[in-house]
Enzyme design. Structure first.
Site, short mmCIF file in Angstrom:
data_model
loop_
_atom_site.label_atom_id
_atom_site.label_comp_id
_atom_site.label_asym_id
_atom_site.label_seq_id
_atom_site.Cartn_x
_atom_site.Cartn_y
_atom_site.Cartn_z
CE LYS A 1 -4.79 1.23 -0.43
NZ LYS A 1 -3.62 0.73 0.01
CB SER B 1 -0.94 0.15 1.02
OG SER B 1 -2.12 -0.86 0.81
CB SER C 1 -4.16 1.68 3.77
OG SER C 1 -3.91 1.07 3.06
#
Length: 446
Positions: free
Chosen positions: A81, A78, A138
């Site tokens: 991101k 993640s 997230s």
């Protein structure tokens, strides 16, 4: 019989010594010729982090303070991101979308797995709500919907991610989606067909991306430092920020052993392939650092990635200090003035427009050496005003961490006004120059 045995024993020992010598020589040559690992080459601090790769950077200058296997492309999970967060901010700045714009959730977002806020097709949320869900929780579904809103489709957005990575100098990164999920974990109908492979990013690139987020959109920290966020009024529990290192967690029972002074961002990551990852930033006494750890073993709930990151921050804040190699507003020896034509004066006094300040190990001594001074024109042309940029001064120094030769350029600015000379003064000066040149020519004849 005895003498024969002795001779045999001596010959055997001689053969044995020769074999040992050959084996030792082979081992020595192998040690000299085989390449060393990145960790051994780059890790000069002795931290011995339990990671696949790590990186530490000064957030103000981008200067490298620590690197270990830092240019190896690895699954970032993640932490991907961060690129989505960067591009959403850019889209808002460019006027393509707005924070209060309401978005209708589509199928791709609703089918996401992993960390999510359980969006359903037809739900309506603002860009700000989805952005906070991405930054704090997230949320893969919120991230995907933002990507589709900006790019038209997640695959088109991934292409934009790759284009932006090149523009930012991220040379060891490749994106296939907005979330960092493995291809197999994406909804089958929305897996990219025009982009091959899996998402990868190096620790160096992750730090570089964080550097640009902080430089270009510092307001991002207002979102990344949020401890919790109530996404919907009906939700029984708020989203808890996955960044347990936040300084604001120092009084939270479950997180206080991970809380670190000055931490206010940025992004965690975890998948089975990536292991545990974290890109963090901390500000202490005017110095902001960016730290990255990737491939930390264990599960996402043991907090080991934060303990490894704390070692990096301890090293950075404890072992380095800011040192000014070139002072601002200072005259440079032998270059105190630059020539001026058509002015009331034939030269102008100049000083450095900025300082050159770097993070250096507290025990190191580094000297910046002047390479060259280049005026904007030679000579300068009057009129000039105090504070005008009239040239550049370039310095070099050797980075004590990477041993690379660094080049830094500062402006040279005028410290006084130089008005344009009147026509009569210019005429007298021209006549004087003519006769001076004529006299020199006559002298040279003899």
């Amino acid at each position: 019989m005895n003498q024969a045995y002795v001779r045999y024993a001596k010959q055997s020992r001689a053969v044995m010594f020769k074999l040992l010598a050959i084996l030792l020589l082979a081992a020595l040559l192998q040690a000299m010729l085989l390449p060393r690992s990145s960790a051994a080459t780059n890790d000069i601090s002795g931290l011995q982090l339990n990671v696949k790769s790590a990186f530490l950077m000064d957030a103000d200058t981008g200067q490298v303070l620590y690197q270990n296997n830092a240019d190896t492309a690895l699954p970032p999970a993640s932490m991907t991101k961060m690129m989505t967060e960067y591009l959403v901010f850019k889209a808002i700045q460019d006027g393509k979308i707005s924070w209060d714009q309401e978005i209708t959730i589509q199928e791709n977002a609703a089918k996401q797995i992993g960390s999510r806020v359980f969006l359903a097709v037809g739900d309506k949320h603002t860009v700000r709500e989805l952005y906070i869900a991405m930054a704090v929780g997230s949320a893969n579904d919120a991230t995907t919907q933002l990507a589709e809103t900006v790019g038209g489709s997640e695959e088109a957005f991934a292409k934009l991610m790759n284009e932006t990575a090149k523009q930012l100098g991220m040379n060891d990164s490749h994106f296939i989606n907005s979330t960092g999920l493995d291809r197999a974990d994406m909804p089958e109908a929305y897996r990219p067909t025009s982009i091959e492979g899996e998402t990868v990013m190096s620790a160096h690139d992750s730090a570089l991306l964080a550097y640009h987020i902080l430089k270009d959109y510092p307001e991002f920290l207002e979102y990344s430092k949020m401890q919790t966020y109530q996404f919907r009024e009906r939700d029984k529990q708020p989203l808890i920020n996955w960044d347990w290192m936040l300084e604001s967690n120092k009084n939270v029972q479950n997180f206080k052993k991970f809380a670190y002074p000055g931490v206010d961002g940025l992004k965690t990551g975890h998948t089975s392939n990536a292991g545990n990852c974290f890109t963090g930033t901390a500000l202490q006494n005017g110095t902001r650092l960016i730290a990255v750890v990737m491939g930390v073993p264990g599960n996402s709930n043991d907090g080991k990635r934060f303990l490894e990151t704390a070692k990096l921050f301890d090293y950075g804040f404890g072992s380095f200090e800011k040192k000014t190699l070139v002072q601002p507003k200072t005259a440079i020896a032998e270059h105190e003035t630059l020539k001026v034509k058509k002015g009331g004066k034939k030269s102008v006094q100049v000083v450095t427009g900025q300082d050159i300040t770097v993070m250096l190990p507290k025990t190191s001594k580094v000297e910046a050496k002047l390479k060259e001074v280049v005026p904007t024109s030679d000579p300068l042309v009057a009129p000039l005003k105090q504070g005008d940029k009239v040239g550049k001064a370039t310095y070099t120094y050797k980075d004590p961490v990477t041993q690379e030769d660094k080049t830094v350029t500062v402006d040279l600015v005028a410290t006084e006004d130089v008005n344009k000379a009147g026509w009569f003064k210019l005429m007298l000066r021209a006549i004087g120059a003519f006769f001076s040149g004529l006299f020199k020519g006559i002298v040279n004849l003899f």
